[in-house]
Design a protein around this motif. Structure first.
Motif, PDB file in Angstrom:
ATOM      1  N   VAL A   1       0.824  -1.219   0.000  1.00 19.06           N
ATOM      2  CA  VAL A   1       0.000   0.000   0.000  1.00 19.06           C
ATOM      3  C   VAL A   1       0.850   1.258   0.000  1.00 19.06           C
ATOM      4  N   SER A   2       2.110   1.145   0.451  1.00 17.09           N
ATOM      5  CA  SER A   2       2.973   2.326   0.428  1.00 17.09           C
ATOM      6  C   SER A   2       3.268   2.780  -0.992  1.00 17.09           C
ATOM      7  N   GLU A   3       3.090   1.888  -1.955  1.00 15.66           N
ATOM      8  CA  GLU A   3       3.325   2.221  -3.364  1.00 15.66           C
ATOM      9  C   GLU A   3       2.062   2.674  -4.085  1.00 15.66           C
ATOM     10  N   GLN A   4       0.915   2.659  -3.401  1.00 23.41           N
ATOM     11  CA  GLN A   4      -0.363   2.953  -4.029  1.00 23.41           C
ATOM     12  C   GLN A   4      -0.770   4.400  -3.748  1.00 23.41           C
ATOM     13  N   ALA A   5      -0.715   5.247  -4.774  1.00 28.38           N
ATOM     14  CA  ALA A   5      -1.124   6.646  -4.604  1.00 28.38           C
ATOM     15  C   ALA A   5      -2.631   6.745  -4.355  1.00 28.38           C
ATOM     16  N   ASP A   6      -3.403   5.876  -5.008  1.00 26.07           N
ATOM     17  CA  ASP A   6      -4.849   5.886  -4.822  1.00 26.07           C
ATOM     18  C   ASP A   6      -5.215   5.548  -3.381  1.00 26.07           C
ATOM     19  N   TYR A   7      -4.514   4.590  -2.807  1.00 32.62           N
ATOM     20  CA  TYR A   7      -4.762   4.221  -1.414  1.00 32.62           C
ATOM     21  C   TYR A   7      -4.441   5.382  -0.478  1.00 32.62           C
ATOM     22  N   ARG A   8      -3.322   6.017  -0.677  1.00 32.79           N
ATOM     23  CA  ARG A   8      -2.937   7.136   0.192  1.00 32.79           C
ATOM     24  C   ARG A   8      -3.928   8.284   0.079  1.00 32.79           C
TER      25      ARG A   8
ATOM     26  N   TRP B   1      -7.258   8.110  -0.558  1.00 39.54           N
ATOM     27  CA  TRP B   1      -8.480   7.807   0.179  1.00 39.54           C
ATOM     28  C   TRP B   1      -8.226   7.653   1.673  1.00 39.54           C
ATOM     29  N   ARG B   2      -7.022   7.238   2.050  1.00 38.26           N
ATOM     30  CA  ARG B   2      -6.688   7.199   3.479  1.00 38.26           C
ATOM     31  C   ARG B   2      -6.685   8.606   4.067  1.00 38.26           C
ATOM     32  N   ASP B   3      -6.105   9.550   3.324  1.00 33.48           N
ATOM     33  CA  ASP B   3      -6.083  10.932   3.807  1.00 33.48           C
ATOM     34  C   ASP B   3      -7.495  11.513   3.884  1.00 33.48           C
ATOM     35  N   ARG B   4      -8.340  11.163   2.933  1.00 34.22           N
ATOM     36  CA  ARG B   4      -9.721  11.661   2.964  1.00 34.22           C
ATOM     37  C   ARG B   4     -10.500  11.050   4.130  1.00 34.22           C
ATOM     38  N   LEU B   5     -10.195   9.801   4.461  1.00 34.30           N
ATOM     39  CA  LEU B   5     -10.862   9.169   5.596  1.00 34.30           C
ATOM     40  C   LEU B   5     -10.462   9.828   6.907  1.00 34.30           C
ATOM     41  N   LEU B   6      -9.200  10.204   7.040  1.00 32.97           N
ATOM     42  CA  LEU B   6      -8.684  10.704   8.308  1.00 32.97           C
ATOM     43  C   LEU B   6      -8.759  12.213   8.458  1.00 32.97           C
ATOM     44  N   THR B   7      -8.995  12.937   7.377  1.00 36.57           N
ATOM     45  CA  THR B   7      -9.007  14.391   7.462  1.00 36.57           C
ATOM     46  C   THR B   7     -10.240  14.892   8.210  1.00 36.57           C
ATOM     47  N   GLY B   8     -10.059  15.960   8.961  1.00 38.62           N
ATOM     48  CA  GLY B   8     -11.175  16.539   9.696  1.00 38.62           C
ATOM     49  C   GLY B   8     -11.884  17.641   8.933  1.00 38.62           C
ATOM     50  N   ARG B   9     -11.184  18.316   8.043  1.00 38.47           N
ATOM     51  CA  ARG B   9     -11.764  19.457   7.319  1.00 38.47           C
ATOM     52  C   ARG B   9     -12.902  19.022   6.404  1.00 38.47           C
ATOM     53  N   LEU B  10     -12.678  17.965   5.614  1.00 43.57           N
ATOM     54  CA  LEU B  10     -13.727  17.495   4.718  1.00 43.57           C
ATOM     55  C   LEU B  10     -14.899  16.906   5.504  1.00 43.57           C
ATOM     56  N   GLY B  11     -14.600  16.243   6.623  1.00 43.68           N
ATOM     57  CA  GLY B  11     -15.660  15.706   7.457  1.00 43.68           C
ATOM     58  C   GLY B  11     -16.535  16.801   8.028  1.00 43.68           C
ATOM     59  N   LEU B  12     -15.915  17.904   8.454  1.00 44.75           N
ATOM     60  CA  LEU B  12     -16.678  19.026   8.993  1.00 44.75           C
ATOM     61  C   LEU B  12     -17.559  19.654   7.917  1.00 44.75           C
ATOM     62  N   ALA B  13     -17.030  19.768   6.690  1.00 44.33           N
ATOM     63  CA  ALA B  13     -17.830  20.303   5.588  1.00 44.33           C
ATOM     64  C   ALA B  13     -19.024  19.403   5.279  1.00 44.33           C
TER      65      ALA B  13
ATOM     66  N   LEU C   1     -10.690  -0.108   0.250  1.00 41.39           N
ATOM     67  CA  LEU C   1     -10.701  -1.523  -0.114  1.00 41.39           C
ATOM     68  C   LEU C   1     -10.576  -1.698  -1.628  1.00 41.39           C
ATOM     69  N   ARG C   2     -11.233  -0.832  -2.385  1.00 44.65           N
ATOM     70  CA  ARG C   2     -11.133  -0.924  -3.845  1.00 44.65           C
ATOM     71  C   ARG C   2      -9.696  -0.698  -4.312  1.00 44.65           C
ATOM     72  N   SER C   3      -8.977   0.201  -3.623  1.00 43.90           N
ATOM     73  CA  SER C   3      -7.621   0.539  -4.057  1.00 43.90           C
ATOM     74  C   SER C   3      -6.634  -0.602  -3.824  1.00 43.90           C
ATOM     75  N   ILE C   4      -6.945  -1.531  -2.915  1.00 40.78           N
ATOM     76  CA  ILE C   4      -6.025  -2.654  -2.662  1.00 40.78           C
ATOM     77  C   ILE C   4      -6.519  -3.949  -3.295  1.00 40.78           C
ATOM     78  N   GLU C   5      -7.635  -3.888  -4.003  1.00 38.57           N
ATOM     79  CA  GLU C   5      -8.234  -5.113  -4.547  1.00 38.57           C
ATOM     80  C   GLU C   5      -7.312  -5.822  -5.528  1.00 38.57           C
ATOM     81  N   HIS C   6      -6.531  -5.070  -6.300  1.00 37.51           N
ATOM     82  CA  HIS C   6      -5.688  -5.670  -7.340  1.00 37.51           C
ATOM     83  C   HIS C   6      -4.212  -5.744  -6.926  1.00 37.51           C
ATOM     84  N   VAL C   7      -3.956  -5.582  -5.628  1.00 40.67           N
ATOM     85  CA  VAL C   7      -2.588  -5.673  -5.121  1.00 40.67           C
ATOM     86  C   VAL C   7      -2.136  -7.134  -5.118  1.00 40.67           C
ATOM     87  N   ASP C   8      -0.872  -7.354  -5.416  1.00 41.48           N
ATOM     88  CA  ASP C   8      -0.276  -8.691  -5.314  1.00 41.48           C
ATOM     89  C   ASP C   8       0.467  -8.788  -3.982  1.00 41.48           C
TER      90      ASP C   8
END
Length: 320
Positions: A87-94, A96-108, A161-168
């Motif tokens: 997952v450290s190599e997946q930009a898509d994962y990072r 959506w992880r940031d969007r999950l953990l961010t407080g600014r978008l959640g407040l909006a 979960l979608r971003s890691i679906e095709h990970v080997d």
């Protein structure tokens, strides 16, 4: 996620939500007593507690809102525990992880749903004086905000979960407990979300709203909107994590079988011994995979039975 940490997060969320709802009712009581009289305040709080069920529906919404902050933030930890290098190599994962953990978008998101919920219940007026209506409308808008915030969290988890679906996978996933805990967490959370939505919809549908215009009459069915939107999404999302994790398990099993085949090719054992080792190892992997599937599916019958029973009961009450 440590089990004890998850338990205390759930317990804290419940008691904090209950205390918030009690405090809201207490503040409303004193404000109404000061602006009108004690009789109006008492009758309003009685409707809030016994008909509107503010303590029940409000606690369910606010508790799950707090759980979505405290518990769902552990989803990336579990994924990164099982797939640290991948997952450290997946930009898509990072992303959506940031969007999950961010407080600014959640407040909006919270503010957007609050405005929408308040707009709906400004037309579907609660009976009583304007301040009484405001007391109920603000609390209802807060429940809408909690639901919208929770939906956004689940949306981000789904994209994770979608971003890691095709990970080997590079390691043996059957050796880690991260994915079983992830499935268990998502299953419980989606079931509680569905339960919260049903409770909210049930008590709001029983309220006698004041429909002051034809437009308000057309908006009256919006009381059922949360359940209509949440029911199919939550049910489908309950199965999606299993599909992703099973796909990753199967990839990991294929890689382990190939690893064994390479090791056997380098050994000096007879072909019969190599074949036997291969069969035994494949049997072990298959049994372990099936065990993980049974554990993941074990809580589904109870959850589905409770959900169906609640929906049937609510449908009968509303139809009578």
């Amino acid at each position: 996620m440590r089990t004890s940490g998850g338990f205390w997060s759930v317990l804290f969320s419940f008691w904090a939500a209950l205390l918030f709802c009690i405090a809201y009712a207490a503040v409303g009581y004193f404000l109404l007593s000061a602006m009108y009289d004690q009789r109006t305040a008492s009758s309003t709080i009685q409707v809030f507690v016994y008909q509107y069920r503010g303590l029940v529906a409000g606690t369910a919404c606010v508790a799950l809102f707090l759980m979505s902050i405290l518990v769902l933030r552990t989803v990336p930890e579990l994924i990164e525990q099982a797939l640290p290098d991948e997952v450290s190599e997946q930009a898509d994962y990072r992303f959506w992880r940031d969007r999950l953990l961010t407080g600014r978008l959640g407040l909006a998101q919270f503010g957007t749903y609050f405005v929408g919920g308040f707009g709906i219940y400004s037309l579907l007026e609660f009976p009583g004086e304007p301040i009484v209506h405001l007391f109920f409308a603000v609390f209802t808008a807060l429940q809408y905000s909690c639901g919208g915030f929770i939906g956004r969290k689940l949306w981000c988890v789904g994209h994770l979960l979608r971003s890691i679906e095709h990970v080997d996978p590079k390691s043996d996933l059957l050796d880690t407990e991260a994915f079983p805990r992830l499935i268990y967490l998502v299953n419980i959370f989606t079931f509680l979300t569905l339960l919260m939505t049903v409770i909210h919809t049930y008590f709001h549908a029983k309220m006698d709203y004041v429909l002051g215009s034809e437009f308000a009459v057309l908006l009256a069915p919006l009381v059922y909107l949360p359940m209509v939107l949440a029911l199919p999404v939550v049910v489908l999302f309950n199965f999606y994590p299993r599909m992703v994790v099973n796909r990753l398990y199967l990839k990991s099993i294929r890689q382990r079988k190939q690893w064994l085949a390479d090791k056997m090719a380098e050994s000096d054992e007879s072909e019969f011994a190599k074949h036997k080792h291969s069969i035994d190892y494949e049997k072990y992997l298959t049994e372990e995979f099936r065990y993980r599937q049974r554990v993941a599916l074990s809580e589904l019958p109870v959850a589905l039975t409770i959900t169906v029973a609640l929906i049937v009961t609510i449908a009968r009450v509303l139809a009578s």
